[in-house]
Scaffold this motif. Sequence first.
Motif, PDB file in Angstrom:
ATOM      1  N   LEU A  90       1.154  -8.517   4.206  1.00  0.00           N
ATOM      2  CA  LEU A  90       0.612  -9.739   4.911  1.00  0.00           C
ATOM      3  C   LEU A  90      -0.397  -9.583   6.098  1.00  0.00           C
ATOM      4  CD1 LEU A  90       3.536 -12.292   4.049  1.00  0.00           C
ATOM      5  CD2 LEU A  90       1.220 -12.386   2.966  1.00  0.00           C
ATOM      6  N   VAL A  91       0.251  -8.730   7.016  1.00  0.00           N
ATOM      7  CA  VAL A  91      -0.388  -8.615   8.368  1.00  0.00           C
ATOM      8  C   VAL A  91      -1.639  -7.931   8.122  1.00  0.00           C
ATOM      9  CG1 VAL A  91      -0.215  -7.316  10.554  1.00  0.00           C
ATOM     10  CG2 VAL A  91       1.685  -8.272   9.411  1.00  0.00           C
ATOM     11  N   THR A  92      -1.879  -6.944   7.370  1.00  0.00           N
ATOM     12  CA  THR A  92      -3.127  -6.422   7.007  1.00  0.00           C
ATOM     13  C   THR A  92      -4.153  -7.271   6.507  1.00  0.00           C
ATOM     14  OG1 THR A  92      -1.907  -4.177   6.619  1.00  0.00           O
ATOM     15  CG2 THR A  92      -4.239  -4.230   5.853  1.00  0.00           C
ATOM     16  N   LEU A  93      -3.729  -8.180   5.543  1.00  0.00           N
ATOM     17  CA  LEU A  93      -4.590  -9.112   4.808  1.00  0.00           C
ATOM     18  C   LEU A  93      -4.900 -10.139   5.748  1.00  0.00           C
ATOM     19  CD1 LEU A  93      -5.815 -10.296   2.232  1.00  0.00           C
ATOM     20  CD2 LEU A  93      -3.566 -11.508   1.842  1.00  0.00           C
ATOM     21  N   GLY A  94      -4.215 -10.601   6.662  1.00  0.00           N
ATOM     22  CA  GLY A  94      -4.427 -11.397   7.683  1.00  0.00           C
ATOM     23  C   GLY A  94      -5.624 -10.972   8.607  1.00  0.00           C
ATOM     24  N   PHE A  95      -5.243  -9.560   9.232  1.00  0.00           N
ATOM     25  CA  PHE A  95      -6.373  -9.183  10.209  1.00  0.00           C
ATOM     26  C   PHE A  95      -7.810  -8.842   9.227  1.00  0.00           C
ATOM     27  CE2 PHE A  95      -2.957  -6.938  12.718  1.00  0.00           C
ATOM     28  CZ  PHE A  95      -3.129  -7.826  13.618  1.00  0.00           C
ATOM     29  N   GLU A  96      -7.501  -8.666   7.882  1.00  0.00           N
ATOM     30  CA  GLU A  96      -8.733  -8.302   7.212  1.00  0.00           C
ATOM     31  C   GLU A  96      -9.744  -9.750   7.037  1.00  0.00           C
ATOM     32  OE1 GLU A  96     -10.340  -6.105   2.994  1.00  0.00           O
ATOM     33  OE2 GLU A  96      -8.180  -6.673   3.641  1.00  0.00           O
ATOM     34  N   ILE A  97      -8.742 -10.933   6.836  1.00  0.00           N
ATOM     35  CA  ILE A  97      -9.527 -12.019   6.868  1.00  0.00           C
ATOM     36  C   ILE A  97     -10.117 -12.378   8.188  1.00  0.00           C
ATOM     37  CG2 ILE A  97      -8.987 -14.724   6.372  1.00  0.00           C
ATOM     38  CD1 ILE A  97      -6.958 -13.630   4.445  1.00  0.00           C
ATOM     39  N   PHE A  98      -9.452 -12.566   9.262  1.00  0.00           N
ATOM     40  CA  PHE A  98     -10.118 -12.763  10.577  1.00  0.00           C
ATOM     41  C   PHE A  98     -10.767 -11.902  11.507  1.00  0.00           C
ATOM     42  CE2 PHE A  98      -6.265 -15.431   9.918  1.00  0.00           C
ATOM     43  CZ  PHE A  98      -6.841 -16.697   9.962  1.00  0.00           C
ATOM     44  N   LYS A  99     -10.743 -10.784  10.997  1.00  0.00           N
ATOM     45  CA  LYS A  99     -11.743  -9.495  11.514  1.00  0.00           C
ATOM     46  C   LYS A  99     -12.581  -8.855  10.792  1.00  0.00           C
ATOM     47  CE  LYS A  99      -9.934  -7.475  15.279  1.00  0.00           C
ATOM     48  NZ  LYS A  99     -10.540  -8.182  16.455  1.00  0.00           N
ATOM     49  N   GLY A 100     -12.394  -9.106   9.570  1.00  0.00           N
ATOM     50  CA  GLY A 100     -13.415  -8.664   8.539  1.00  0.00           C
ATOM     51  C   GLY A 100     -13.634  -7.250   8.407  1.00  0.00           C
ATOM     52  N   ALA A 101     -14.898  -6.377   8.664  1.00  0.00           N
ATOM     53  CA  ALA A 101     -15.032  -5.247   8.319  1.00  0.00           C
ATOM     54  C   ALA A 101     -14.675  -4.438   9.446  1.00  0.00           C
ATOM     55  CB  ALA A 101     -16.361  -4.891   7.704  1.00  0.00           C
ATOM     56  N   SER A 102     -14.393  -5.005  10.632  1.00  0.00           N
ATOM     57  CA  SER A 102     -14.143  -4.199  11.991  1.00  0.00           C
ATOM     58  C   SER A 102     -12.804  -3.440  11.907  1.00  0.00           C
ATOM     59  CB  SER A 102     -14.148  -5.175  13.085  1.00  0.00           C
ATOM     60  OG  SER A 102     -13.274  -5.879  13.095  1.00  0.00           O
ATOM     61  N   ILE A 103     -11.850  -3.639  10.917  1.00  0.00           N
ATOM     62  CA  ILE A 103     -10.690  -2.921  10.954  1.00  0.00           C
ATOM     63  C   ILE A 103     -10.521  -1.968   9.962  1.00  0.00           C
ATOM     64  CG2 ILE A 103      -9.496  -4.927  11.713  1.00  0.00           C
ATOM     65  CD1 ILE A 103      -7.991  -5.054   8.832  1.00  0.00           C
ATOM     66  N   ASN A 104      -9.767  -0.731  10.229  1.00  0.00           N
ATOM     67  CA  ASN A 104      -9.594   0.044   9.120  1.00  0.00           C
ATOM     68  C   ASN A 104      -8.373  -0.190   8.490  1.00  0.00           C
ATOM     69  OD1 ASN A 104      -8.627   2.294   7.672  1.00  0.00           O
ATOM     70  ND2 ASN A 104      -9.649   3.744   9.232  1.00  0.00           N
ATOM     71  N   GLU A 105      -8.332  -0.725   6.950  1.00  0.00           N
ATOM     72  CA  GLU A 105      -7.350  -1.538   6.357  1.00  0.00           C
ATOM     73  C   GLU A 105      -6.052  -0.604   6.344  1.00  0.00           C
ATOM     74  OE1 GLU A 105     -10.307  -1.618   5.217  1.00  0.00           O
ATOM     75  OE2 GLU A 105     -10.902  -3.523   4.856  1.00  0.00           O
ATOM     76  N   ILE A 106      -6.405   0.752   6.003  1.00  0.00           N
ATOM     77  CA  ILE A 106      -5.470   1.619   5.593  1.00  0.00           C
ATOM     78  C   ILE A 106      -4.563   1.775   6.874  1.00  0.00           C
ATOM     79  CG2 ILE A 106      -4.847   3.942   4.766  1.00  0.00           C
ATOM     80  CD1 ILE A 106      -7.062   3.966   2.847  1.00  0.00           C
ATOM     81  N   LEU A 107      -5.364   2.181   7.955  1.00  0.00           N
ATOM     82  CA  LEU A 107      -4.469   2.569   9.246  1.00  0.00           C
ATOM     83  C   LEU A 107      -3.805   1.132   9.723  1.00  0.00           C
ATOM     84  CD1 LEU A 107      -4.072   4.292  11.781  1.00  0.00           C
ATOM     85  CD2 LEU A 107      -6.127   3.370  12.619  1.00  0.00           C
ATOM     86  N   THR A 108      -4.366   0.159   9.529  1.00  0.00           N
ATOM     87  CA  THR A 108      -3.531  -0.939  10.011  1.00  0.00           C
ATOM     88  C   THR A 108      -2.406  -1.079   8.971  1.00  0.00           C
ATOM     89  OG1 THR A 108      -5.766  -2.085  10.764  1.00  0.00           O
ATOM     90  CG2 THR A 108      -3.737  -3.430  10.157  1.00  0.00           C
ATOM     91  N   PHE A 109      -2.473  -1.097   7.904  1.00  0.00           N
ATOM     92  CA  PHE A 109      -1.300  -1.084   6.998  1.00  0.00           C
ATOM     93  C   PHE A 109      -0.258   0.051   7.282  1.00  0.00           C
ATOM     94  CE2 PHE A 109       1.228  -0.025   3.050  1.00  0.00           C
ATOM     95  CZ  PHE A 109       1.449  -1.098   2.605  1.00  0.00           C
TER      96      PHE A 109
END
Length: 336
Positions: A90-109
Amino acid sequence: MFGIKYRYIFILLLAAYSFLNILFTEGDKLFGFVLNPFLFFGILLCIVFLIWEGNRVLSTFAMKWQFRKFHPLFVLFGLSLINVLFIAFLVTLGFEIFKGASINEILTFKLALGFAFRVNLFLHSINAIVFFVNQYKNAQLETERLKKQNAEARFEALRNQINPHFLFNSFNVLSSLVHKDADTSSRFIEQLSNVYRYLLYNQENKVVRLWEELTFIESYIFLLKMRFKENLNIVNTIDEKHKSKYIAPATMQLLIENAIKHNIVSRAEPLTIKLHSNNDYLIVENNVQLKPVKEPSTQLGLKNIRERYDYLCGKDALIVQSNGNFIVKVPLIEIE
């Protein structure tokens, strides 16, 4: 632990501690990028809240089903790992929605999962400590309850088993009186009925006032005196001010019976039993003149009395033998 009344305060404190600890050790890049401090704290608070509340719901499920092959703590921890994975997602999904392509999904997860797992492990460690402390306390309480029940049952059996010889001897005395003295026979029957009426009425009572016990003892002594006559002397000097205190029913009867059972009672060697008191104890004292042939004894009478008083008032009955006297001091119980 998870269902405690003030859990929201603990959730807030744990989130604040985590926030300060992360700022001190890792800065504000827990998830791989910089966040506003207020937003950062809010996210940590949400994660801690979801972990705690998730465990609260899962603990109800784990305890309710009582898995036979696994301890409920292991079941709860296993289920909580699924909750931790879901929260990290959920945290990773939330960051992906609000910050878009600027995050590394795997690292954030991974980072979100690592933080959530540490918080979850900490909470389960505390929960395990609380669980086993409560189990220990409950086991202690159950042990004390069973010990108390055992002492009460043993004392009840002891109190109800008026020596069969006493009843047999009472009937022998009565049979000899019937043809000699009708008035004395009538009084003997009355006193005998008083004795058994008292025992019957008080069999459910844990304590009685001392004056009630003394009224019963007067009837009991009358029966003994009819049998032993001047060979038995019972001297009562119990202070009047102590008679409003409490003792266990039939305590005095058992102690007098014990003295007669183990000692010679004869014209050549009369037995003297003294009943007196001080502020803390009722005292039953007799001169020691042991029978050459001892009667069969279970040796449980005095032990059961001591155990009984230990549970009634936390004080032990004292047994002393000195200067040719056998002395038993029974605690006088005060009830507000």
